[in-house]
Design a protein around this motif. Structure first.
Motif, PDB file in Angstrom:
ATOM      1  N   VAL A 192     -27.686  12.784 105.323  1.00 15.04           N
ATOM      2  CA  VAL A 192     -28.817  13.608 105.195  1.00 15.04           C
ATOM      3  C   VAL A 192     -29.844  13.111 104.095  1.00 15.04           C
ATOM      4  CG1 VAL A 192     -27.742  15.163 103.568  1.00 15.04           C
ATOM      5  CG2 VAL A 192     -29.446  16.048 105.079  1.00 15.04           C
ATOM      6  N   ARG A 193     -29.157  12.362 103.253  1.00 15.19           N
ATOM      7  CA  ARG A 193     -30.316  11.824 102.354  1.00 15.19           C
ATOM      8  C   ARG A 193     -31.501  11.116 102.813  1.00 15.19           C
ATOM      9  NH1 ARG A 193     -27.828   8.495  97.877  1.00 15.19           N
ATOM     10  NH2 ARG A 193     -29.809   9.331  96.819  1.00 15.19           N
ATOM     11  N   GLU A 194     -31.297  10.410 103.959  1.00 16.67           N
ATOM     12  CA  GLU A 194     -32.375   9.500 104.540  1.00 16.67           C
ATOM     13  C   GLU A 194     -33.197  10.597 104.979  1.00 16.67           C
ATOM     14  OE1 GLU A 194     -31.052   6.764 107.215  1.00 16.67           O
ATOM     15  OE2 GLU A 194     -33.113   6.454 107.842  1.00 16.67           O
ATOM     16  N   LYS A 195     -32.762  11.777 105.510  1.00 10.14           N
ATOM     17  CA  LYS A 195     -33.581  12.741 106.322  1.00 10.14           C
ATOM     18  C   LYS A 195     -34.444  13.393 104.874  1.00 10.14           C
ATOM     19  CE  LYS A 195     -32.752  14.552 110.359  1.00 10.14           C
ATOM     20  NZ  LYS A 195     -32.578  15.626 111.164  1.00 10.14           N
ATOM     21  N   ILE A 196     -33.755  13.604 103.689  1.00  9.79           N
ATOM     22  CA  ILE A 196     -34.682  13.992 102.687  1.00  9.79           C
ATOM     23  C   ILE A 196     -35.967  13.128 102.571  1.00  9.79           C
ATOM     24  CG2 ILE A 196     -34.567  14.634 100.225  1.00  9.79           C
ATOM     25  CD1 ILE A 196     -31.849  15.277 100.606  1.00  9.79           C
ATOM     26  N   GLY A 197     -35.368  11.850 102.389  1.00 13.56           N
ATOM     27  CA  GLY A 197     -36.397  10.684 102.144  1.00 13.56           C
ATOM     28  C   GLY A 197     -37.471  10.571 103.198  1.00 13.56           C
ATOM     29  N   ARG A 198     -37.214  11.198 104.354  1.00 14.17           N
ATOM     30  CA  ARG A 198     -38.311  11.135 105.508  1.00 14.17           C
ATOM     31  C   ARG A 198     -39.082  12.622 105.461  1.00 14.17           C
ATOM     32  NH1 ARG A 198     -38.636   6.343 107.559  1.00 14.17           N
ATOM     33  NH2 ARG A 198     -36.626   5.304 107.482  1.00 14.17           N
ATOM     34  N   PHE A 199     -38.761  13.534 104.612  1.00 13.10           N
ATOM     35  CA  PHE A 199     -39.367  14.634 104.838  1.00 13.10           C
ATOM     36  C   PHE A 199     -40.739  14.764 104.360  1.00 13.10           C
ATOM     37  CE2 PHE A 199     -40.497  19.194 102.962  1.00 13.10           C
ATOM     38  CZ  PHE A 199     -39.915  19.779 104.130  1.00 13.10           C
ATOM     39  N   LYS A 200     -41.211  13.794 103.378  1.00 13.53           N
ATOM     40  CA  LYS A 200     -42.597  13.858 103.293  1.00 13.53           C
ATOM     41  C   LYS A 200     -43.409  13.460 104.469  1.00 13.53           C
ATOM     42  CE  LYS A 200     -41.884   9.212 101.051  1.00 13.53           C
ATOM     43  NZ  LYS A 200     -41.896   8.662  99.721  1.00 13.53           N
ATOM     44  N   TYR A 201     -42.872  12.728 105.595  1.00 17.04           N
ATOM     45  CA  TYR A 201     -43.813  12.617 106.636  1.00 17.04           C
ATOM     46  C   TYR A 201     -43.876  13.531 107.743  1.00 17.04           C
ATOM     47  CZ  TYR A 201     -42.832   7.834 104.538  1.00 17.04           C
ATOM     48  OH  TYR A 201     -42.954   6.784 103.616  1.00 17.04           O
ATOM     49  N   ILE A 202     -43.263  14.545 107.398  1.00 13.30           N
ATOM     50  CA  ILE A 202     -43.257  15.691 108.348  1.00 13.30           C
ATOM     51  C   ILE A 202     -44.649  16.371 108.120  1.00 13.30           C
ATOM     52  CG2 ILE A 202     -41.928  17.676 109.134  1.00 13.30           C
ATOM     53  CD1 ILE A 202     -40.111  15.417 109.204  1.00 13.30           C
ATOM     54  N   LYS A 203     -45.123  16.717 109.408  1.00 11.00           N
ATOM     55  CA  LYS A 203     -46.504  17.619 109.264  1.00 11.00           C
ATOM     56  C   LYS A 203     -46.177  18.894 109.046  1.00 11.00           C
ATOM     57  CE  LYS A 203     -49.135  15.050 112.393  1.00 11.00           C
ATOM     58  NZ  LYS A 203     -48.442  14.135 113.736  1.00 11.00           N
ATOM     59  N   ASP A 204     -47.235  19.403 108.208  1.00  9.17           N
ATOM     60  CA  ASP A 204     -47.122  20.830 107.557  1.00  9.17           C
ATOM     61  C   ASP A 204     -46.658  22.039 108.640  1.00  9.17           C
ATOM     62  OD1 ASP A 204     -47.675  20.189 105.062  1.00  9.17           O
ATOM     63  OD2 ASP A 204     -49.130  22.014 104.920  1.00  9.17           O
ATOM     64  N   GLU A 247     -44.422  21.728 110.555  1.00  9.94           N
ATOM     65  CA  GLU A 247     -43.216  21.976 110.865  1.00  9.94           C
ATOM     66  C   GLU A 247     -42.036  21.802 109.833  1.00  9.94           C
ATOM     67  OE1 GLU A 247     -43.062  18.181 113.130  1.00  9.94           O
ATOM     68  OE2 GLU A 247     -44.541  19.013 114.271  1.00  9.94           O
ATOM     69  N   ILE A 248     -42.582  22.122 108.600  1.00  9.47           N
ATOM     70  CA  ILE A 248     -41.803  21.988 107.506  1.00  9.47           C
ATOM     71  C   ILE A 248     -40.995  22.845 107.252  1.00  9.47           C
ATOM     72  CG2 ILE A 248     -43.337  20.222 106.087  1.00  9.47           C
ATOM     73  CD1 ILE A 248     -44.596  22.718 104.741  1.00  9.47           C
ATOM     74  N   GLN A 249     -41.270  24.142 107.716  1.00 10.87           N
ATOM     75  CA  GLN A 249     -40.264  25.283 107.375  1.00 10.87           C
ATOM     76  C   GLN A 249     -38.959  24.882 108.205  1.00 10.87           C
ATOM     77  OE1 GLN A 249     -40.893  27.352 104.820  1.00 10.87           O
ATOM     78  NE2 GLN A 249     -38.638  28.127 105.234  1.00 10.87           N
ATOM     79  N   LYS A 250     -39.246  24.587 109.547  1.00 13.15           N
ATOM     80  CA  LYS A 250     -38.267  24.341 110.418  1.00 13.15           C
ATOM     81  C   LYS A 250     -37.256  23.133 110.007  1.00 13.15           C
ATOM     82  CE  LYS A 250     -38.200  23.163 114.957  1.00 13.15           C
ATOM     83  NZ  LYS A 250     -39.009  22.352 115.789  1.00 13.15           N
ATOM     84  N   GLU A 251     -37.963  22.279 109.442  1.00 11.22           N
ATOM     85  CA  GLU A 251     -37.355  21.008 109.189  1.00 11.22           C
ATOM     86  C   GLU A 251     -36.542  21.209 107.655  1.00 11.22           C
ATOM     87  OE1 GLU A 251     -37.192  18.194 111.001  1.00 11.22           O
ATOM     88  OE2 GLU A 251     -36.295  16.781 109.403  1.00 11.22           O
ATOM     89  N   TYR A 252     -37.210  22.024 107.097  1.00  9.37           N
ATOM     90  CA  TYR A 252     -36.363  22.244 105.925  1.00  9.37           C
ATOM     91  C   TYR A 252     -35.141  23.152 106.008  1.00  9.37           C
ATOM     92  CZ  TYR A 252     -35.551  25.247 101.309  1.00  9.37           C
ATOM     93  OH  TYR A 252     -34.982  25.677 100.356  1.00  9.37           O
ATOM     94  N   GLU A 253     -35.142  24.128 107.123  1.00  2.64           N
ATOM     95  CA  GLU A 253     -33.872  24.696 107.302  1.00  2.64           C
ATOM     96  C   GLU A 253     -32.863  23.681 107.851  1.00  2.64           C
ATOM     97  OE1 GLU A 253     -33.645  27.793 106.250  1.00  2.64           O
ATOM     98  OE2 GLU A 253     -35.766  28.266 105.909  1.00  2.64           O
ATOM     99  N   ILE A 254     -33.180  23.106 108.869  1.00  2.15           N
ATOM    100  CA  ILE A 254     -32.452  22.019 109.162  1.00  2.15           C
ATOM    101  C   ILE A 254     -31.582  21.163 108.269  1.00  2.15           C
ATOM    102  CG2 ILE A 254     -31.965  19.941 110.920  1.00  2.15           C
ATOM    103  CD1 ILE A 254     -34.435  21.320 112.620  1.00  2.15           C
TER     104      ILE A 254
END
Lengths: 626, 456
Positions: A582-594, A596-603
């Motif tokens: 999941v750490r890699e996913k945290i690293g890619r969070f900055k590339y998520i469009k605004d 979808e952030i809430q959804k991605e955050y929960e995941i």
């Protein structure tokens, strides 16, 4: 009136005699080429003139004419989207007249006299007006409504006011003052650049200016109406930081001064800004931008004037009640221009050859920034004849003392935020320009070449940068983002400073000597640096991060940190924790469009909880197996 | 016939005071004639009433206060230009010294140039393939850029510059290309090296050389780069050629500037260099670029030697603030035998972002470049740690990074002076190197490219 005669020429400095009738700081026309200059010193009948154009070919005996006015700039519709040279001449027009290269002695107006603007009045005849009152509007660009104001020092009753298409030079209204003089009001006004435009009262800056740059908004925020300095050696990304702010800062108008910098950088702005769409308005960024260009090959004396030209334009828009940001890149070149003139005048030098008045000039420039209560009023013609009467009585009194709530709600604010880049020689902050600047500014974004070498951009060093505004924003963040914003921010900063300490230890004894918890701190701090602070200005999504996304991203990093800490308490293996996917996913969070952030955050949040506890389970199984 | 003055009052160093002059203009070109008939050029630095302060471009030896004559030409210094300059050799003031007949100039141009309206500039964005991985892959050069080489005494900057001049090309273009070379106070050997290198590749016919050697008058060096750039501007913006200007060595130019400044007793800035050195250097470097409505371009590679390898010395420092990046040579890499010894971390090309990517090089170029930079930086940190604590003290990832750094220097940076790598080759070597690291470490690369190019 008699003309002066050139006596001496030394670079941009010309000395003329027979100048008794001229005033200090008058603009003069020098020689046969009619070069533009300004009187900066008088000795008896000899005037020292700094000439804003190349002086080669001038000889003694040529004529110097005084125009009897100080260096001024025309303010009115037509400013936005334009690019001017250091003394306010539009470069587009110069190009039309002189071609690709800059010729000398080109005499053009700042504002086009031919364009007709559609003026829509908001007041009627017989209404009383005074300085700063908005009398009508011009839709200058799709984003900017240019408010036409009563010029400074004029007050009285409107006799006539027109509607329709006018050039900047035509009267759009006639005001009769108390001595029954008829004063024609035009859309254009002129203002001497070295004098700050007046305002009613300065207010304390306590609202952050959101820039979408994570390291700035979160760690070292700047206030609306604040001043910031960006010093850094070459190649550390000063200009990119300035460009990013010009692109994304939450303001109505941007004034960008390219002062002694590269020509291609101005070209870059000119090419790029029109194609960038402002997410808030859906229009091109150029439609809110004004550029002042004095590239490093342009005459050095005009460099000195360029920052004053820029800030005068910025103040004019502030007076309309807008939030304006001014970027000056770079104030060091301005100071060098000052030094060059000072040297030619044979003044006694202060530190490193800079004149003794360097500090006071700098501070009087930066002091023109601020959040202020502006003069004048903006009302609809249909509204309040009553207020009108009231204003007549109270015209001369001090408004700030008056506690009428009706009036208070009308107090208008204008904001001028100044961000100055400093280019210290060799990146050495102890040099005079840096030191003088640091004494004034409240925000310091120290750029670091060692970060730049690692391609960590923006290369703002988190250990030595600071913002003195943070505490005054507490309430704002509470209301607008989240009540624990400040705590989250503090924890992030703490991790970073702990990292610096731990790095020292690692250098001495190696990474194996660290406890699991310290290893975790180190790794989390790395994640803060790489996943949060590092921001790619050229990445479509990453270039701007909303406050909410910044907050969520910080929360994710800290969530991992907390959960991992708990796991370590339960004797989980540190290597296992650090390698959870999941750490890699945290690293890619900055590339998520605004969106979808809430959804991605929960995941991601769920994954963190699941995966950290998984490290425990397998540990247990392993233990049981043995 | 211009008026002659025999009123030289003072000579000190490169400066001369001429009295009772009339109608002399600032920055005007003049000439001193000695009794022997020898003439030397000079220019007006300052006029105060009837006194003109004049700077000589040659040694003042032989000037006599009584008998020497001064004439002023009523114009500033100009260079006669024509397309026939290609293949010719000139001295530092633009006089032919190759024995061939004088040039028939098409026109004369003021060597000081005129500033370019920023609106009239075209942003440089055409990728130049130099065939050198450290430049193409990581610090990409584009047409119209000014990219200096920061070198130091004893480092092979000449070989690198010659290699760039030899191998540079724009992929898929067949436009005419020229090199303007200005030797500013360098040794005969170095100048000769360049000349031979141009001859060997047959590019001498497309080259204009301006040579001021170490034993030529130091003051002439103030004019040499200006003369060279004027020739280059003519070729680029009037003859539609793509011109590469190599200026070596800017340090000598700055020293000449300091000499004049000191003689004028000006208040010195840092290290005795004049306070206006930034402006002065900018008036050279900023002449590079591309212009609207012009097909040609002027790309500039100034070379300077950093005194004591010190990047914060005023000459490299001010240069770095004006130019669009810098290529820095490193002594340690040179000792290790890495050729060219380009220290990629502090090197930078500011214009690379517009010159690379889809349609120019390849779409994965930008992110792999950033990844290689940050991985190499981390690898160097790891190696440093390894030196202090031994290999055992590193964790697994750090050991991989250390290996990455070593391999990078060996196979990416080091390529020798004759290898001409295409951009595809460079990118391929880059991906091979990145395969050393686990995929999860490659955070700066989009998944799309990892899927396509990353192989374990």
């Amino acid at each position: 009136m008699s003309n002066g005669i050139i006596k001496k020429i030394a670079g941009p400095l010309v000395v003329a005699k027979n100048m008794k009738s001229a005033n200090m700081f008058d603009v003069v026309r020098v020689g046969d080429f009619k070069l533009i200059g300004e009187i900066i010193e008088m000795h008896e009948d000899e005037a020292s003139i700094q000439v804003y154009e190349e002086t080669s070919g001038l000889g003694p005996g040529s004529i110097v004419e005084s125009t009897k006015v100080p260096l001024s700039i025309e303010l009115g519709p037509g400013l936005v989207g334009s690019i001017f040279d250091g003394i306010g001449r539009p470069l587009k027009l110069i190009m039309k007249i002189a071609g690709n290269n800059l010729k000398r002695g080109v005499d053009v107006f700042s504002l086009d006299r031919k364009i007709k603007w559609n003026f829509a009045p908001c007041l009627k005849s017989n209404q009383n007006v005074s300085t700063g009152d908005v009398i009508g509007y011009v839709e200058e660009t799709p984003i900017v409504t240019h408010k036409i104001m009563i010029p400074n020092g004029v007050s009285g009753k409107i006799k006539e006011i027109y509607e329709g298409e006018f050039t900047v030079n035509q009267s759009i209204a006639i005001v009769v003052d108390s001595q029954s003089n008829e004063i024609p009001i035009k859309m254009m006004q002129t203002w001497p650049v070295r004098v700050g435009r007046p305002y009613k009262k300065k207010l304390s800056p306590n609202i952050p200016m959101i820039t979408g740059q994570r390291v700035i908004d979160t760690l070292f925020p700047i206030a609306k109406g604040g001043v910031a300095a960006v010093p850094g050696p070459f190649g550390s990304g000063k200009t990119v930081v300035q460009h990013q702010l010009a692109k994304w800062a939450e303001v109505d108008i941007v004034v960008y001064i390219g002062c002694g910098e590269r020509g291609n950088e101005m070209t870059d702005v000119l090419n790029e800004f029109p194609s960038i769409i402002d997410p808030k308005t859906g229009n091109s960024l150029m439609e809110r931008t004004i550029l002042i260009a004095n590239t490093s090959d342009m005459p050095v004396a005009a460099r000195e004037a360029s920052i004053y030209t820029g800030i005068t334009i910025a103040e004019y828009f502030r007076d309309m009640g807008y939030s304006v940001a001014l970027m000056a890149d770079s104030t060091s070149r301005w100071a060098e221009a000052l030094r060059e003139m000072s040297g030619r005048l044979e003044e006694m030098p202060g530190e490193e050859g800079y004149p003794a008045y360097l500090g006071s000039r700098l501070s009087s420039f930066y002091e023109r920034a601020g959040r202020v209560q502006i003069f004048g009023d903006e009302r609809n013609s249909s509204e309040n004849e009553a207020l009108n009467d009231f204003r007549t009585e109270k015209d001369q009194s001090d408004f700030s003392d008056y506690e009428d709530s009706n009036l208070k709600s009308r107090s208008r604010e204008g904001i001028l935020t100044v961000i100055g880049a400093v280019s210290p020689p060799g990146g050495d902050l102890s040099e005079p320009v840096c030191q003088a600047t640091l004494r004034i500014v409240k925000v310091f974004w120290g750029l670091d070449s060692s970060l730049a070498y690692k391609r960590h951009f923006p290369a703002i060093n988190w250990l030595n940068s600071y913002s003195l505004y943070v505490d005054s924003f507490l309430k704002w963040y509470d209301v607008n983002v989240s009540s624990d914003w400040m705590d989250v921010r503090k924890r992030i900063l703490k991790l970073l400073s702990q990292e610096a300490e731990l790095e020292e230890v690692v250098k001495l004894v190696g990474i194996d000597a660290l406890s699991s918890k310290d290893r975790l701190k180190l790794e989390t701090a790395r994640s803060v640096r790489e996943d949060f602070l590092h921001q790619n200005a050229f990445h479509e999504v990453d270039t701007y991060t909303s406050l909410k996304k910044q907050y969520l991203l910080m929360k994710l990093i800290l969530e991992f940190f907390d959960k991992a800490n708990l796991a370590i308490d339960e004797n989980a293996n540190i290597e296992k924790i650090l390698s959870i996917p999941v750490r890699e996913k945290i690293g890619r969070f900055k590339y998520i469009k605004d969106l979808e952030i809430q959804k991605e955050y929960e995941i991601i949040l769920q994954s963190i909880i699941k995966q950290t506890s998984a490290t425990l389970e397998s540990e247990d199984l392993y233990a049981q197996g043995v | 016939m211009p008026r002659e003055y025999r009123t030289i009052r003072e000579i000190s160093g490169p400066l001369m005071m001429v009295c009772d002059v009339e109608g002399v203009k600032y920055d005007e070109l003049g000439e001193v004639e000695l009794i022997s008939g020898k003439k030397c050029k000079c220019r007006v630095l300052e006029i105060d009433d009837k006194n003109a302060l004049v700077q000589l471009f040659e040694s003042p030896a032989g000037i006599n206060l009584e008998s020497s004559k001064v004439r002023f030409f009523g114009r500033s210094m100009e260079l006669g230009v024509s397309k026939d300059m290609l293949g010719r050799l000139f001295n530092g003031l633009g006089k032919p010294i190759d024995g061939a007949p004088e040039l028939l100039p098409e026109k004369r141009i003021d060597i000081n140039g005129v500033p370019i309206n920023p609106l009239a500039r075209n942003y440089p964005e055409e990728f130049i393939q130099t065939g050198i991985s450290a430049i193409d892959g990581l610090n990409t050069l584009v047409r119209g850029q000014k990219l200096p080489i920061f070198s130091a005494s004893g480092l092979p900057h000449a070989a690198l510059a010659a290699q760039i001049a030899r191998q540079s090309k724009v992929i898929g273009s067949k436009e005419s290309f020229a090199v303007v070379f200005a030797a500013i106070g360098i040794t005969f050997e170095e100048a000769n090296f360049f000349e031979n290198s141009f001859k060997e590749t047959g590019s001498i016919d497309r080259t204009v050389m301006f040579v001021n050697l170490g034993n030529d008058p130091a003051i002439e060096r103030i004019a040499t780069p200006r003369v060279a750039i004027t020739a280059a501007e003519y070729l680029a913006f009037e003859k539609d050629m793509h011109v590469l200007v190599i200026l070596t060595d800017i340090t000598n130019y700055a020293d000449a500037l300091r000499e004049v400044s000191a003689a004028r007793k000006e208040v010195p800035g840092r290290r005795g260099y004049p306070g206006y050195m930034y402006t002065d250097l900018a008036s050279l470097y900023e002449r590079a670029g591309r212009q609207k409505n012009k097909r040609g371009s002027l790309t500039m590679i100034p070379i300077l030697t950093m005194p004591e390898d010190d990047k914060t010395h005023p000459i490299p420092d001010l240069t770095g603030y004006i130019t669009e990046g810098q290529i820095i040579l490193n002594r340690e890499l040179f000792r290790k035998g890495v050729t060219p010894p380009i220290d990629v971390l502090p090197s930078l090309s500011r214009l690379k972002d517009k010159g690379i990517g889809k349609g120019k090089t390849r779409d994965d170029h930008s992110c792999t470049m950033n990844q290689i930079f940050s991985s190499y930086a981390r690898g160097k940190d790891s190696k440093e740690l390894m030196m202090i604590l031994g290999e055992a003290a590193l964790d697994k990832t750090d050991r991989l990074y250390a290996r990455f750094a070593d391999e990078f220097e060996l196979s990416y940076l080091s390529q020798g002076n004759t290898t001409d790598r295409s951009i595809e080759e460079t990118l391929k070597i880059g991906w091979n190197l990145l395969s050393i690291l686990p995929r999860s470490e490659l955070k700066r690369i989009d998944d799309e490219f990892l899927d396509k190019y990353y192989k374990v």
